[in-house]
Design a protein around this motif. Structure first.
Motif, PDB file in Angstrom:
ATOM      1  N   UNK A 198     -23.944  47.258  52.808  1.00  0.00           N
ATOM      2  CA  UNK A 198     -24.055  47.410  51.353  1.00  0.00           C
ATOM      3  C   UNK A 198     -24.164  48.863  50.927  1.00  0.00           C
ATOM      4  N   UNK A 199     -23.989  49.790  51.859  1.00  0.00           N
ATOM      5  CA  UNK A 199     -24.098  51.205  51.514  1.00  0.00           C
ATOM      6  C   UNK A 199     -22.990  51.607  50.544  1.00  0.00           C
ATOM      7  N   UNK A 200     -23.315  52.544  49.662  1.00  0.00           N
ATOM      8  CA  UNK A 200     -22.322  53.036  48.706  1.00  0.00           C
ATOM      9  C   UNK A 200     -22.457  54.527  48.497  1.00  0.00           C
ATOM     10  N   UNK A 201     -22.660  55.267  49.577  1.00  0.00           N
ATOM     11  CA  UNK A 201     -22.813  56.719  49.474  1.00  0.00           C
ATOM     12  C   UNK A 201     -21.507  57.406  49.844  1.00  0.00           C
ATOM     13  N   UNK A 202     -21.495  58.714  49.679  1.00  0.00           N
ATOM     14  CA  UNK A 202     -20.289  59.464  49.999  1.00  0.00           C
ATOM     15  C   UNK A 202     -19.951  59.443  51.476  1.00  0.00           C
ATOM     16  N   UNK A 203     -20.951  59.267  52.332  1.00  0.00           N
ATOM     17  CA  UNK A 203     -20.690  59.251  53.773  1.00  0.00           C
ATOM     18  C   UNK A 203     -20.586  57.852  54.340  1.00  0.00           C
ATOM     19  N   UNK A 204     -21.284  56.915  53.749  1.00  0.00           N
ATOM     20  CA  UNK A 204     -21.336  55.558  54.284  1.00  0.00           C
ATOM     21  C   UNK A 204     -21.069  54.579  53.146  1.00  0.00           C
ATOM     22  N   UNK A 205     -19.855  54.055  53.065  1.00  0.00           N
ATOM     23  CA  UNK A 205     -19.483  53.195  51.941  1.00  0.00           C
ATOM     24  C   UNK A 205     -18.834  51.922  52.456  1.00  0.00           C
ATOM     25  N   UNK A 206     -19.637  50.875  52.587  1.00  0.00           N
ATOM     26  CA  UNK A 206     -19.141  49.547  52.942  1.00  0.00           C
ATOM     27  C   UNK A 206     -18.308  49.569  54.212  1.00  0.00           C
ATOM     28  N   UNK A 207     -18.828  50.256  55.244  1.00  0.00           N
ATOM     29  CA  UNK A 207     -18.170  50.191  56.537  1.00  0.00           C
ATOM     30  C   UNK A 207     -18.404  48.820  57.160  1.00  0.00           C
ATOM     31  N   UNK A 208     -17.650  48.520  58.227  1.00  0.00           N
ATOM     32  CA  UNK A 208     -17.728  47.193  58.828  1.00  0.00           C
ATOM     33  C   UNK A 208     -18.261  47.299  60.248  1.00  0.00           C
ATOM     34  N   UNK A 209     -18.953  46.264  60.665  1.00  0.00           N
ATOM     35  CA  UNK A 209     -19.515  46.205  62.002  1.00  0.00           C
ATOM     36  C   UNK A 209     -18.386  46.019  63.010  1.00  0.00           C
ATOM     37  N   UNK A 210     -18.409  46.829  64.070  1.00  0.00           N
ATOM     38  CA  UNK A 210     -17.342  46.799  65.068  1.00  0.00           C
ATOM     39  C   UNK A 210     -17.943  46.889  66.465  1.00  0.00           C
ATOM     40  N   UNK A 270     -21.708  47.480  75.283  1.00  0.00           N
ATOM     41  CA  UNK A 270     -21.962  48.783  74.690  1.00  0.00           C
ATOM     42  C   UNK A 270     -22.496  48.610  73.290  1.00  0.00           C
ATOM     43  N   UNK A 271     -22.592  49.704  72.561  1.00  0.00           N
ATOM     44  CA  UNK A 271     -23.201  49.651  71.235  1.00  0.00           C
ATOM     45  C   UNK A 271     -22.271  49.010  70.224  1.00  0.00           C
ATOM     46  N   UNK A 272     -22.883  48.370  69.219  1.00  0.00           N
ATOM     47  CA  UNK A 272     -22.157  47.946  68.019  1.00  0.00           C
ATOM     48  C   UNK A 272     -22.256  49.089  67.021  1.00  0.00           C
ATOM     49  N   UNK A 273     -21.160  49.350  66.306  1.00  0.00           N
ATOM     50  CA  UNK A 273     -21.133  50.528  65.442  1.00  0.00           C
ATOM     51  C   UNK A 273     -20.375  50.216  64.172  1.00  0.00           C
ATOM     52  N   UNK A 274     -20.358  51.178  63.235  1.00  0.00           N
ATOM     53  CA  UNK A 274     -19.773  50.978  61.911  1.00  0.00           C
ATOM     54  C   UNK A 274     -18.530  51.829  61.746  1.00  0.00           C
ATOM     55  N   UNK A 275     -17.441  51.224  61.252  1.00  0.00           N
ATOM     56  CA  UNK A 275     -16.176  51.917  61.037  1.00  0.00           C
ATOM     57  C   UNK A 275     -15.617  51.559  59.672  1.00  0.00           C
ATOM     58  N   UNK A 276     -14.751  52.409  59.145  1.00  0.00           N
ATOM     59  CA  UNK A 276     -13.993  52.032  57.958  1.00  0.00           C
ATOM     60  C   UNK A 276     -13.058  50.885  58.332  1.00  0.00           C
ATOM     61  N   UNK A 277     -12.895  49.892  57.457  1.00  0.00           N
ATOM     62  CA  UNK A 277     -12.146  48.686  57.835  1.00  0.00           C
ATOM     63  C   UNK A 277     -10.659  48.940  58.018  1.00  0.00           C
ATOM     64  N   UNK A 278     -10.085  48.251  59.005  1.00  0.00           N
ATOM     65  CA  UNK A 278      -8.638  48.211  59.189  1.00  0.00           C
ATOM     66  C   UNK A 278      -8.235  46.758  59.336  1.00  0.00           C
TER      67      UNK A 278
END
Length: 701
Positions: A617-629, A635-643
């Motif tokens: 639910x983030x809506x900042x300039x650096x973190x804006x609705x990234x998706x769990x990947x 290994x780690x679960x991390x956040x990316x811009x959606x594709x």
């Protein structure tokens, strides 16, 4: 209080303008859908409340606080109605750069001036706005308040008050020199007003279009009904809205605040004057507008907004103002328009069918005693269910215009009579129906289509079908007749279903059953609707999130953000590591649960193939609705811009009988796991292990 002037434009003007523009004959070409505004906002249709229908331009601080309190205390916020918006009338009638109200001309527009300070008509597109400075809340309606030793203006105070109740705050502005009620508009002041709104804590802006002006006769003698003056004539609604939207984005970027949802409320009567529109106006080269074509005597970037609106705003009006006559939302009016432009609806760009009259009570008098105007008649519960059904089927925003206050706060007295406009319990239940809301908020974002031919008359039944993200089918059987019951029905074949039988749930009655050939066929009251959800996925679950045998979690596709806590961690919640200031690529971790942290809130969106996208639910300039990947192995679960179509960003989310979730990555087949109960510990994808407590997740909000 005095009755609000609910109609912003005279009905005759709207009728003449529509007839002159030929809007009824306009069709949308087979253009590729435009890219939505794509600012990460309004991924499902916005929901909330607007002050206009019930409180009009006299709205004040006390009424808004009463509304906020009522919505928070009566389950409306929890149901998804999470925004309170103040409409026209909140500001002084001059900016703070002047000490007196601006001068109006003979057509009720702002008097414009030439470079030498001489008044001009502005009908050639020229003229300057003499106002300067900032918009200021009217202190008689929204007085300044002191909070923790800090003085806030009346709008800042209400925004802060709404936020303290978990509610977003919305405010009204226009793309014209004046608002519909004659207050200063934002045309030419976009950067100033956008920066002020963001600084005040505004989360949502209703952006109206109210161009006062004379009838202008073109070189060929054609009479253009009032379309405005000055820059209102040289820049399209498209361009003016885009300018304000970009100013909002600039203001949020400068302050690090979440982006603001923008709602365009342009009127179909405003079609522009082609020979006055600037040659460089962006609407002239927009591919959707070009593909649709612009009729003679109209300028691109005006009506119909359904062609292009999602590119410059998160939601856009596609028709005129409605009153409390149900026909305004049926096929001959808003529904027909929504069906015509359904192909341009998508996440972040929704078609607004005007504010809801569900639960609205006559503010102008005691209905049936002192007031019998058809446009003021309260809806019956059947009509309320029909209005909600039609908007839900078209994936429209659900913005209530009812008086969402208790009976005592909403009491009126006039001419020896006393009555209340507060919403009653049955209408409140209609608004909050969770299965109806789940259809409206469905993540596939695909509006309904018409089953069969258009209705032969304005009272003939209408059948709509809408495909949902998990494969289910929503079906509405609408009785458009105001005076007679009807028995509309539809066959499985007409719905495109080839199986022998399907389970269903009728949303309004809660009745469930199985159909083997025909849906409906029972009596539906005058102006009533039967709304069904058919389970197509082969299972027996027919609730708001059903259709797959009860294995897929109920939070999938409900359009709401949820927080999850991991088993074995003492209640630590899944979050973006580093919170919303993190950059894409940051890991997910578990940390202390805080209901105010958007970095711990997640939206579960169903993909067409049944997998799930999990976005923050983030809506900042650096973190804006990234998706769990996840990666190729443990290994780690991390956040990316959606594709699109990326299996490493897709998950299967299942729920057992006890309500616990298991979240499995599609790309690597591994399970989301919190192996450590230490705050800040990274979340991993590990091989499935039924005894691993950290692989069991619980929904906490």
């Amino acid at each position: 209080m005095p009755a609000p002037a609910r109609r912003r434009l005279a009905g005759a003007l709207v009728t003449m303008a529509l007839a002159a523009s030929g809007l009824g004959a306009l069709t949308l070409g087979a253009a590729t859908p435009a890219a939505a505004l794509n600012n990460g906002n309004a991924l499902t249709p916005p929901m909330g409340w607007n002050s206009w229908n019930s409180l009009g331009p006299q709205v004040d601080e006390q009424q808004v606080k009463q509304t906020i309190d009522f919505m928070a205390a009566n389950g409306l916020v929890q149901a998804g109605y999470n925004t309170v918006t103040i409409d026209d009338g909140w500001s002084l009638r001059h900016r703070d750069g002047q000490s007196t109200d601006f001068v109006k001309n003979s057509t009720w527009g702002m008097q414009l001036y030439d470079a030498n300070g001489n008044p001009v008509a502005g009908s050639d597109g020229g003229g300057n706005d003499p106002t300067s400075g900032h918009l200021a809340p009217d202190p008689n309606q929204f007085p300044p308040q002191t909070v923790n030793g800090r003085t806030l203006n009346g709008i800042q105070y209400l925004a802060q008050y709404a936020h303290s109740k978990g509610i977003k705050f919305g405010l009204y502005a226009t793309d014209t020199y004046t608002t519909c009620q004659g207050h200063p508009g934002s045309l030419g002041h976009e950067s100033t007003d956008a920066a002020d709104f963001v600084a005040w804590g505004v989360d949502f802006v209703k952006y109206d279009d109210c161009p006062y002006g004379p009838t202008i006769y073109g070189p060929d003698g054609y009479a253009y009904y009032p379309q405005g003056e000055g820059k209102e004539l040289t820049r399209s609604v498209y361009a003016r809205t885009q300018t304000f939207q970009r100013a909002l984005d600039a203001a949020t970027a400068a302050t690090g605040k979440p982006k603001v949802i923008l709602s365009l409320s342009a009127q179909p009567a405003h079609t522009g004057i082609p020979y006055l529109l600037s040659a460089d106006d962006p609407a002239r080269t927009d591919p959707l507008i070009q593909a649709a074509g612009t009729p003679a005597h109209q300028a691109p970037g005006y009506a119909p907004t359904g062609v292009w609106c999602g590119q410059v705003a998160n939601m856009c009006r596609i028709g005129g103002d409605r009153d409390s006559e149900l026909n305004g939302v049926l096929y001959d009016q808003q529904l027909g328009t929504a069906l015509k432009y359904a192909s341009t609806v998508q996440p972040g760009g929704w078609h607004d069918m005007d504010m809801l009259f569900t639960g609205w009570q006559d503010v102008n008098g005691l209905w049936g005693t002192t007031d019998n105007s058809p446009g003021n008649k309260p809806f019956t519960d059947d009509e309320s269910r029909t209005e909600m059904s039609v908007l839900t089927m078209m994936a429209a925003p659900l913005i209530s215009g009812a008086d969402l206050r208790n009976a005592a706060d909403a009491q009126h007295s006039a001419n020896g009579y006393t009555w209340s406009t507060g919403i009653n319990s049955s209408a409140l239940a209609v608004l909050k129906n969770p299965d109806m809301i789940a259809i409206d908020q469905d993540a596939l974002a695909k509006p309904a289509t018409l089953v069969g031919n258009p209705p032969a008359t304005s009272t003939a039944p209408v059948v709509l079908k809408r495909t949902l993200a998990n494969g289910d089918l929503a079906v509405a059987l609408v009785n458009q007749d105001p005076g007679n019951w009807a028995m509309p029905s539809v066959t499985l074949g007409q719905l495109g279903l080839t199986g022998s039988s399907y389970a269903y749930k009728e949303i309004w009655s809660g009745a469930t059953g199985t159909t083997t050939g025909t849906l409906g066929g029972s009596w539906i009251p005058a102006h009533g609707t039967a709304l069904y959800r058919i389970s197509v996925g082969g299972g027996t679950s027919t609730g708001g999130n059903g259709g797959n045998g009860g294995t897929q979690a109920g939070i999938v596709g409900d359009g709401k953000y949820h927080s999850l806590t991991a088993g074995g961690t003492g209640g630590l919640a899944l979050e973006v590591q580093g919170t919303c200031s993190a950059n894409p690529g940051a890991n997910a971790d578990v940390n202390a649960y805080d209901p105010t942290h958007t970095s711990e809130q997640w939206l579960f969106t169903a993909n067409p193939d049944g997998t799930v996208r999990i976005s923050d639910a983030c809506g900042t300039g650096t973190q804006s609705h990234t998706v769990l990947a996840a990666g190729g192995g443990t290994g780690s679960a991390y956040l990316l811009n959606p594709t699109a179509n990326n299996p490493w960003q897709e998950w299967k989310v299942t729920q057992n009988g006890a309500g616990a979730l298991t979240i499995t990555n599609v790309g690597n087949g591994l399970t989301l796991d919190a192996p450590s109960g230490t705050p800040g510990a990274t979340v991993l994808t590990d091989p499935a292990n039924s005894s691993a407590a950290g692989q069991s997740w619980t929904v906490t909000s």
